[in-house]
Write a protein that holds these residues in place. Structure first.
Motif, mmCIF file in Angstrom:
data_model
loop_
_atom_site.group_PDB
_atom_site.id
_atom_site.type_symbol
_atom_site.label_atom_id
_atom_site.label_comp_id
_atom_site.label_asym_id
_atom_site.label_seq_id
_atom_site.Cartn_x
_atom_site.Cartn_y
_atom_site.Cartn_z
ATOM 1 N N LYS A 86 0.791 -1.233 0.000
ATOM 2 C CA LYS A 86 0.000 0.000 0.000
ATOM 3 C C LYS A 86 0.823 1.283 0.000
ATOM 4 O O LYS A 86 0.325 2.334 -0.402
ATOM 5 C CB LYS A 86 -0.962 0.004 1.197
ATOM 6 C CG LYS A 86 -2.108 -0.986 1.028
ATOM 7 C CD LYS A 86 -3.145 -0.824 2.116
ATOM 8 C CE LYS A 86 -4.340 -1.750 1.873
ATOM 9 N NZ LYS A 86 -5.380 -1.600 2.907
ATOM 10 N N ASP A 87 2.074 1.237 0.463
ATOM 11 C CA ASP A 87 2.887 2.455 0.454
ATOM 12 C C ASP A 87 4.109 2.282 -0.449
ATOM 13 O O ASP A 87 5.194 2.770 -0.160
ATOM 14 C CB ASP A 87 3.315 2.832 1.866
ATOM 15 C CG ASP A 87 4.189 1.769 2.523
ATOM 16 O OD1 ASP A 87 4.271 0.646 1.973
ATOM 17 O OD2 ASP A 87 4.787 2.043 3.577
ATOM 18 N N LEU A 199 6.339 12.036 -5.471
ATOM 19 C CA LEU A 199 5.398 10.921 -5.370
ATOM 20 C C LEU A 199 5.843 9.905 -4.322
ATOM 21 O O LEU A 199 5.010 9.296 -3.645
ATOM 22 C CB LEU A 199 5.239 10.254 -6.728
ATOM 23 C CG LEU A 199 4.465 11.092 -7.747
ATOM 24 C CD1 LEU A 199 4.575 10.490 -9.135
ATOM 25 C CD2 LEU A 199 2.998 11.214 -7.352
ATOM 26 N N VAL A 200 7.156 9.705 -4.188
ATOM 27 C CA VAL A 200 7.657 8.812 -3.140
ATOM 28 C C VAL A 200 7.286 9.361 -1.770
ATOM 29 O O VAL A 200 6.830 8.623 -0.887
ATOM 30 C CB VAL A 200 9.181 8.632 -3.263
ATOM 31 C CG1 VAL A 200 9.739 7.916 -2.042
ATOM 32 C CG2 VAL A 200 9.530 7.863 -4.522
ATOM 33 N N LYS A 201 7.475 10.655 -1.580
ATOM 34 C CA LYS A 201 7.116 11.287 -0.316
ATOM 35 C C LYS A 201 5.628 11.122 -0.036
ATOM 36 O O LYS A 201 5.216 10.862 1.096
ATOM 37 C CB LYS A 201 7.492 12.769 -0.364
ATOM 38 C CG LYS A 201 7.206 13.517 0.924
ATOM 39 C CD LYS A 201 7.628 14.966 0.804
ATOM 40 C CE LYS A 201 7.320 15.731 2.093
ATOM 41 N NZ LYS A 201 7.713 17.171 1.974
ATOM 42 N N LYS A 204 4.829 7.336 0.881
ATOM 43 C CA LYS A 204 5.379 6.856 2.150
ATOM 44 C C LYS A 204 4.807 7.577 3.370
ATOM 45 O O LYS A 204 5.276 7.355 4.482
ATOM 46 C CB LYS A 204 6.903 7.007 2.145
ATOM 47 C CG LYS A 204 7.616 6.337 0.975
ATOM 48 C CD LYS A 204 7.441 4.840 0.974
ATOM 49 C CE LYS A 204 8.210 4.208 -0.183
ATOM 50 N NZ LYS A 204 8.064 2.744 -0.234
ATOM 51 N N ASN A 205 3.811 8.417 3.177
ATOM 52 C CA ASN A 205 3.186 9.115 4.302
ATOM 53 C C ASN A 205 2.542 8.090 5.228
ATOM 54 O O ASN A 205 1.587 7.411 4.849
ATOM 55 C CB ASN A 205 2.131 10.093 3.788
ATOM 56 C CG ASN A 205 1.535 10.945 4.893
ATOM 57 O OD1 ASN A 205 1.692 10.651 6.081
ATOM 58 N ND2 ASN A 205 0.857 12.009 4.506
ATOM 59 N N PRO A 209 -0.908 6.138 3.561
ATOM 60 C CA PRO A 209 -0.089 5.472 2.542
ATOM 61 C C PRO A 209 -0.848 5.300 1.234
ATOM 62 O O PRO A 209 -2.063 5.078 1.231
ATOM 63 C CB PRO A 209 0.231 4.123 3.181
ATOM 64 C CG PRO A 209 -0.897 3.880 4.134
ATOM 65 C CD PRO A 209 -1.293 5.230 4.653
ATOM 66 N N ARG A 210 -0.136 5.399 0.140
ATOM 67 C CA ARG A 210 -0.738 5.216 -1.183
ATOM 68 C C ARG A 210 0.220 4.395 -2.056
ATOM 69 O O ARG A 210 1.439 4.464 -1.889
ATOM 70 C CB ARG A 210 -1.001 6.550 -1.876
ATOM 71 C CG ARG A 210 -1.761 7.576 -1.063
ATOM 72 C CD ARG A 210 -1.836 8.891 -1.833
ATOM 73 N NE ARG A 210 -2.185 10.012 -0.979
ATOM 74 C CZ ARG A 210 -3.424 10.444 -0.762
ATOM 75 N NH1 ARG A 210 -4.430 9.812 -1.364
ATOM 76 N NH2 ARG A 210 -3.658 11.470 0.009
ATOM 77 N N ALA A 211 -0.339 3.659 -2.981
ATOM 78 C CA ALA A 211 0.473 2.924 -3.955
ATOM 79 C C ALA A 211 0.603 3.772 -5.218
ATOM 80 O O ALA A 211 -0.376 4.369 -5.665
ATOM 81 C CB ALA A 211 -0.168 1.580 -4.279
#
Length: 459
Positions: A86-87, A199-201, A204-205, A209-211
């Motif tokens: 998910k992240d 986008l990585v930042k 990785k929140n 989290p997001r993919a």
């Protein structure tokens, strides 16, 4: 703000205050581009502020590796290591027309159907072009799938904040730009890396989290366009292989922090898009009637990633009317084929000095393992004798220069796949099978190549 002039290599991103004809980092000629940058004033040690972060004990950190988004596309799940973390940030690359956008559109709509919110941002195609492709390959477009055509990264970040998606797809990363770097064009090392960093930042929140999936353009050297640092930055690198005129596509992972590197999935490119081939062993074998035995073919088992796949090897041996007979192979290098032919001539007693030999595999799979060597030789023998090998025989062994059969890695898992597919007999090297429980498969242990030839062809 103070402005200054620097030179940035368009190939590797190397920065220099002076101009060089040849980049000192990557040795490329005429790639240093003059760039004007703005320097922020130094506020001094007392004026500096630092983001407050907390440190954690490693054994107390919550792992999200098992918290995956699982699609209904089995081969895609396999390559990703069981689903999408998910992240995580993944980059997908391939030659033009290989099916990058098609595959990701399948994944996007599949996750939308499962209740996830997806944002598909394209810097190359208009929204109507994306819709036309979706109408062609998707039976139903779910309302959870959002699409935008905009190559401004700042706008995309605003769209993400507005729609709050679980999955973000950027097609392709080399077409997006950030306003913060007005002197860098789209596709430059600065823009590509800074867009990817943003986008990585975001992914990785820990609180949200997001993919993220990035499509990466490929150079003529079959590498991801831009700096190598882009591959190091992301969690997973995927590669689609396959010729544009053929239906078979292979999805390969060359890097995966959450799964096995080298895992491979197979897809069939059709008018309805890329369809997952869930049983490759059945796909790569020619379906014949029980009594329909054809000369020049044999069956083996290869390992693709962590999976055993049954594969058919075909050979054609014909008379040569030139002093130098042809040795042609679509599935292995010529040196390896010549080595196997020399072993067959010297240890098997079959002369091929005046014969052309052609080798291929069903589906065009490359034979990179030694486990297929016995099957290759047996297919050549079958073609020479014009006598077919029974369809229920499988050959899983390496052949040494002495003509002796050699053990291959992961032999038990290969034989279990052979047993699952209903084959009757498997020829392997002698002395390596112990306490293997199989349903119907008979294991025939042989010491040498000559023993196998004599047993199959009753010599």
């Amino acid at each position: 703000m103070k402005k200054r002039k620097i030179y940035i290599c368009s190939n590797c991103g190397y920065e220099s205050v002076g101009h060089y004809g040849k980049c000192p980092e990557c040795n490329s000629w005429n790639t240093l581009v003059e760039t004007i940058v703005e320097e922020k004033p130094d506020a001094g040690e007392k004026g500096r502020t630092y983001a407050k972060k907390t440190i954690s004990r490693l054994n107390e950190v919550l792992s999200t590796n098992s918290d995956r988004i699982v699609t209904n596309i089995n081969e895609f799940n396999r390559v990703m290591g069981g689903g999408i973390v998910k992240d995580s940030v993944t980059i997908l690359t391939a030659k033009p027309g290989a099916g990058k956008s098609t595959l990701l559109l399948h994944v996007a709509n599949d996750l939308a159907l499962l209740g996830y919110k997806v944002l598909y941002a394209s810097g190359e195609e208009s929204e109507s072009q994306i819709k036309a492709r979706a109408d062609r390959i998707l039976e139903h477009i779910h309302r959870n799938l959002w699409v935008v055509s905009d190559n401004n990264m700042d706008n995309v970040l605003n769209y993400i904040e507005e729609t709050d998606p679980d999955l973000i797809i950027l097609d392709s990363i080399q077409t997006f730009t950030l306003d913060e770097f007005p002197n860098s064009r789209a596709g430059s090392p600065t823009q590509t890396m800074e867009c990817a960093y943003s986008l990585v930042k975001l992914a990785k929140n820990p609180s949200r989290p997001r993919a993220v999936f990035l499509v990466g353009q490929m150079t003529k050297e079959d590498e991801i366009a831009g700096v190598r640092a882009l591959e190091h930055l992301v969690d997973t690198v995927l590669l689609i292989e396959g010729e544009s005129g053929e239906e078979l596509r292979s999805l390969l992972t060359t890097k995966n922090r959450y799964g096995s590197t080298g895992e491979i999935g197979f897809f069939n490119m059709t008018e309805k898009g890329m369809i997952s081939i869930d049983n490759p062993s059945a796909f790569f074998i020619t379906k014949r009637d029980k009594g329909d035995i054809v000369s020049g073919n044999s069956i083996t088992v290869v390992r693709e990633g962590t999976r055993a796949i049954i594969l058919e090897v075909e050979s054609l041996v014909s008379n040569s009317f030139t002093p130098y007979p042809s040795r042609i192979s679509e599935c292995m290098n010529r040196e390896q084929l010549n080595t196997l032919i020399s072993i067959l001539e010297q240890r098997g007693g079959i002369k091929l000095y005046d014969k052309n030999v052609v080798i291929k595999t069903t589906g065009g799979i490359k034979l990179t393992e030694q486990s297929s060597n016995l099957a290759v030789i047996m297919s050549i023998v079958s073609s020479v004798f014009q006598v077919g090998i029974p369809n229920d025989r499988v050959f899983v062994a390496d052949v040494g220069l002495t003509g002796e059969l050699k053990k291959v890695p992961s032999l038990e898992s290969r034989l279990k796949e052979v047993d699952r597919m209903g084959f009757a007999k498997a020829y392997v090297a002698k002395g390596f099978i112990k306490n293997l429980k199989l349903n119907n498969l008979e294991i025939i242990e042989m010491k040498s190549l000559k023993d196998v030839i004599d047993d199959i062809f009753n010599i």
